[in-house]
Structure formats: structure tokens, C-alpha cells
Enzyme design. Sequence first.
Site, PDB file in Angstrom:
ATOM      1  CG  ASP A   1      -4.944   9.336   6.477  1.00 18.26           C
ATOM      2  OD1 ASP A   1      -4.434   9.800   7.495  1.00 18.26           O
ATOM      3  OD2 ASP A   1      -5.753   9.975   5.783  1.00 18.26           O
TER       4      ASP A   1
ATOM      5  NE  ARG B   1      -2.608   8.481  -9.560  1.00 19.40           N
ATOM      6  CZ  ARG B   1      -3.242   8.144  -8.441  1.00 19.40           C
ATOM      7  NH1 ARG B   1      -2.572   7.703  -7.406  1.00 19.40           N
ATOM      8  NH2 ARG B   1      -4.553   8.230  -8.367  1.00 19.40           N
TER       9      ARG B   1
ATOM     10  CD  GLU C   1      -2.859   1.358   0.411  1.00 17.84           C
ATOM     11  OE1 GLU C   1      -2.457   1.646  -0.724  1.00 17.84           O
ATOM     12  OE2 GLU C   1      -4.065   1.341   0.722  1.00 17.84           O
ATOM     13  CG  ASP C   2      -0.941   4.822  -1.467  1.00 13.31           C
ATOM     14  OD1 ASP C   2      -1.617   4.222  -0.593  1.00 13.31           O
ATOM     15  OD2 ASP C   2      -1.466   5.612  -2.273  1.00 13.31           O
TER      16      ASP C   2
ATOM     17  CG  PHE D   1      -3.224  15.504   1.006  1.00 11.74           C
ATOM     18  CD1 PHE D   1      -4.100  14.462   1.237  1.00 11.74           C
ATOM     19  CD2 PHE D   1      -2.861  15.796  -0.301  1.00 11.74           C
ATOM     20  CE1 PHE D   1      -4.616  13.716   0.185  1.00 11.74           C
ATOM     21  CE2 PHE D   1      -3.364  15.057  -1.361  1.00 11.74           C
ATOM     22  CZ  PHE D   1      -4.250  14.024  -1.108  1.00 11.74           C
TER      23      PHE D   1
END
Length: 177
Positions: free
Chosen positions: A101, A163, A97-98, A150
Amino acid sequence: MDEGMRQIIGKEQIAARVRELGAQITRDYAGRNLNLVAVLKGSFLFLADLCREIQLPLTVDFLGISSYGDRTTTSGVIRITSDLTQPCNGKDVLVVEDIVDTGLTMRYLLDNLATRKPASLKVCTLLHKPSRARVKTPIDYLGFTVPDVFVIGYGLDYQGRYRNLPFIGVLDPPPAP
Ligand code: 5GP
């Protein structure tokens, strides 16, 4: 660097950490049936770099998900938009996963994947924002901890853009929540 953007994790720093994670995964999964399950789209660059640092036979599959929320946070209402192409029962599944959160997306994915009876199920995430956790998420391999900001770049987007940045950064000023 574009105006209005600040780098927080550089390209070399990412590469060095990905190498370490790859070496650790290589040691831990020797002799196993490793299946990397990458969560689209944000993890595509991390997956591409990570899998080349793992010196083991392995397979790769992808899960597309969408979460309904506002622009920069998830609502926790998650839907699989594109499923795995191969069954994962009996495989040693490592979810790639990136960012974790609130943890709601990972919780949903782990619950979903567990019903498919993998031999083992673990999590590798490039980034983690522990200050925003709403559910406890088991993270077995972690790249970097980030503060409650963010982030964009290295696969992560804001409204579909950024990206392709080779580093992790933040927008300055930050997007409205
Ligand atoms: P969670 O369910 O853990 O709150 O959020 C997971 C998903 O929200 C991530 O896979 C990612 O798509 C998105 N997300 C959470 N924080 C960020 C962030 O700082 N930047 C970007 N670009 N996406 C984020």
C-alpha cells in the site's frame, strides 16, 4: 455474497494469475536455493496457492509483523512479532506479501532481511496500490494493481474478518478511515 460487499477480483482470475506467477518464478529460480518468506497473516492463502504452482524444490518460512496505525492504514511504525525459524543467509529469499500500500511495511522488511545476508532478495505481492505509495518499493512479481480502496478477502481482513473469502472484494459502504 454477503450484503455490503462487492467483488473486484474473482476466484478464477486469482487462480489464473497465481499460476502465471508460479510459472514465472519456476523459470527464474531454476537451480537456485529458493526460500519463500511469507508475511503473516494476510499472505497465508496466496502463499499456499503460489507455492503449489512453483515446480522447484523450495523452503517456506514466516514473518509475523504488526504495524501501529489507525484501522485501515499503516503508521509505518512496524514491529516483528514472530521471526523466521531458520536463518536466511545465503538463500534466495522471495518475500510473499498480500498487498503493498504505502510501501512502508515492505521497506522495513527489506531493510531488515537485507542485514541477514541473503544470496538475493526479491518481492512477490498479490496486490499493489500504486496511488498510495509513500516510498519506492521494488516489486519483482505482481498479481494485480488495485485502486485506492480498502480490499478484503483471499487472506486480507477487516478487523480480523473476511480472510476466508475466495475472492478479493471491497466493503460497501467502505470502512471509515
Ligand atoms: P503498507 O505498509 O504498504 O502501507 O501496508 C501494508 C499492510 O497494510 C499490508 O500488509 C496489509 O496488512 C495492510 N493493508 C494495506 N492496504 C490494505 C487493504 O486495502 N486491505 C487490507 N485488508 N489490508 C491492507
